[in-house]
Scaffold this motif. Sequence first.
Motif, short mmCIF file in Angstrom:
data_model
loop_
_atom_site.label_atom_id
_atom_site.label_comp_id
_atom_site.label_asym_id
_atom_site.label_seq_id
_atom_site.Cartn_x
_atom_site.Cartn_y
_atom_site.Cartn_z
N ARG A 1 2.14 -5.36 2.83
CA ARG A 1 3.12 -4.48 3.48
C ARG A 1 2.88 -3.04 3.04
O ARG A 1 2.16 -2.78 2.07
CB ARG A 1 4.55 -4.89 3.09
CG ARG A 1 4.96 -6.27 3.59
CD ARG A 1 5.09 -6.31 5.11
NE ARG A 1 5.50 -7.62 5.59
CZ ARG A 1 4.65 -8.58 5.96
NH1 ARG A 1 3.34 -8.37 5.88
NH2 ARG A 1 5.10 -9.75 6.40
N LEU A 2 3.50 -2.13 3.74
CA LEU A 2 3.42 -0.72 3.36
C LEU A 2 4.54 -0.41 2.38
O LEU A 2 5.72 -0.62 2.69
CB LEU A 2 3.54 0.17 4.61
CG LEU A 2 3.00 1.60 4.52
CD1 LEU A 2 1.50 1.61 4.26
CD2 LEU A 2 3.30 2.37 5.80
N GLU A 3 4.17 0.04 1.19
CA GLU A 3 5.18 0.44 0.20
C GLU A 3 5.89 1.69 0.68
O GLU A 3 7.11 1.85 0.50
CB GLU A 3 4.51 0.71 -1.15
CG GLU A 3 5.48 1.05 -2.27
CD GLU A 3 6.27 -0.17 -2.74
OE1 GLU A 3 7.45 0.01 -3.08
OE2 GLU A 3 5.72 -1.29 -2.76
N VAL B 1 8.95 6.83 4.66
CA VAL B 1 8.62 8.09 3.98
C VAL B 1 9.59 8.28 2.81
O VAL B 1 10.81 8.29 3.00
CB VAL B 1 8.69 9.29 4.93
CG1 VAL B 1 8.29 10.58 4.22
CG2 VAL B 1 7.79 9.07 6.15
N PHE B 2 9.05 8.42 1.61
CA PHE B 2 9.90 8.63 0.44
C PHE B 2 10.66 9.95 0.57
O PHE B 2 10.14 10.94 1.12
CB PHE B 2 9.04 8.67 -0.83
CG PHE B 2 8.65 7.31 -1.35
CD1 PHE B 2 9.35 6.71 -2.38
CD2 PHE B 2 7.57 6.63 -0.79
CE1 PHE B 2 8.98 5.46 -2.86
CE2 PHE B 2 7.20 5.38 -1.26
CZ PHE B 2 7.91 4.79 -2.29
N VAL C 1 -4.81 -1.65 7.34
CA VAL C 1 -3.78 -2.48 6.71
C VAL C 1 -3.43 -3.65 7.62
O VAL C 1 -3.33 -4.81 7.18
CB VAL C 1 -2.53 -1.65 6.38
CG1 VAL C 1 -1.37 -2.55 5.96
CG2 VAL C 1 -2.82 -0.64 5.28
N ARG C 2 -3.29 -3.37 8.92
CA ARG C 2 -2.94 -4.42 9.88
C ARG C 2 -4.06 -5.46 9.98
O ARG C 2 -3.79 -6.66 10.04
CB ARG C 2 -2.67 -3.78 11.25
CG ARG C 2 -1.98 -4.71 12.23
CD ARG C 2 -1.61 -4.00 13.52
NE ARG C 2 -0.78 -2.84 13.27
CZ ARG C 2 -1.08 -1.59 13.66
NH1 ARG C 2 -2.20 -1.35 14.30
NH2 ARG C 2 -0.25 -0.60 13.41
N VAL D 1 0.85 -1.19 0.00
CA VAL D 1 0.00 0.00 0.00
C VAL D 1 0.89 1.24 0.00
O VAL D 1 1.81 1.36 0.83
CB VAL D 1 -0.93 0.03 1.23
CG1 VAL D 1 -1.77 1.30 1.25
CG2 VAL D 1 -1.83 -1.20 1.26
N LEU D 2 0.62 2.13 -0.94
CA LEU D 2 1.33 3.42 -1.01
C LEU D 2 0.35 4.50 -0.54
O LEU D 2 -0.78 4.58 -1.04
CB LEU D 2 1.78 3.71 -2.44
CG LEU D 2 2.44 5.07 -2.70
CD1 LEU D 2 3.77 5.17 -1.97
CD2 LEU D 2 2.64 5.29 -4.20
N VAL D 3 0.79 5.33 0.40
CA VAL D 3 -0.09 6.33 1.00
C VAL D 3 0.37 7.74 0.65
O VAL D 3 1.43 8.18 1.09
CB VAL D 3 -0.13 6.19 2.53
CG1 VAL D 3 -1.14 7.16 3.13
CG2 VAL D 3 -0.46 4.76 2.95
N PRO D 4 -0.40 8.47 -0.17
CA PRO D 4 -0.12 9.90 -0.36
C PRO D 4 -0.59 10.66 0.89
O PRO D 4 -1.73 10.49 1.33
CB PRO D 4 -0.97 10.29 -1.58
CG PRO D 4 -1.41 8.98 -2.18
CD PRO D 4 -1.48 8.02 -1.05
#
Length: 262
Positions: free
Chosen positions: A178-180, A209-210, A166-167, A145-148
């Motif tokens: 998983r969290l992307e 965090v990207f 998600v959990r 999952v990618l979160v903006p």
Amino acid sequence: MKPKIISIANQKGGVGKTTTAINLGAGLAMRGKRVLIIDLDPQGNASTGLGIERDARQRSVYDLLLGSFAASELEHSTAVDGLSIIPATMDLSSADAELMSSSRRVMHLRNALRLREAPYDYILIDCPPSLNLLTVNAFVAAETVLVPLQTEFFALEGLSQLLLTVREVRDTANPDLRLEGVVLTMFDGRNNLCLQVEQDARENLGDLVFETKIPRNVRVSEAPSSGMPVLNYDPTSRGAIAYRGLAAELLLRNQMKETASV
């Protein structure tokens, strides 16, 4: 080779979720990847933003969910080579109620996308701005999952609810989820609040965090009305540069993970 499936989600609207789906998809395609976007939002903004007219959406992601057609039969090409989309229509608004009666209601999208060999490297799912049954279907189908995350007050508070979902999905239906990562959107480095949200996000989430931040940019806002990503609409704009950077960073992260797992 199986495609990597990434759900792009935030239950709050107006945070740059659809914009990120469109432009990250375009950025990946421009780097030679074959990308499919699944528009899972009944508003169909990703479809409109990629130039798919409403009259051309006789078949949609609704048909994919019901198992009526395969993904390859529903995709539309876009102005970006290597980027296609399965569009959404308002039919999706009733999908929640229809899926609720199914004993495997959270598995419909996963079953529809269970492809060992597929003509895609990445599948990006643009989720609706709520944690409803459509979003749960996306999480069950996805690898990550990618979160903006809009850099504003209360941003992290909303994020905690999404991470809880998600959990729960990981515990019940998709143990591999998983969290992307989290990408900061609508960022303005002159704004102290934006800087504070960035600091809090990095302190709480670390490397998730990207590094790439998506700035507030009028060209990003204008591009959907022309039916194209900002990477096509104005390739030299700050928004386009940022989304190219996000695509490059995501590919690098994935490459490093693959190398580490060998």
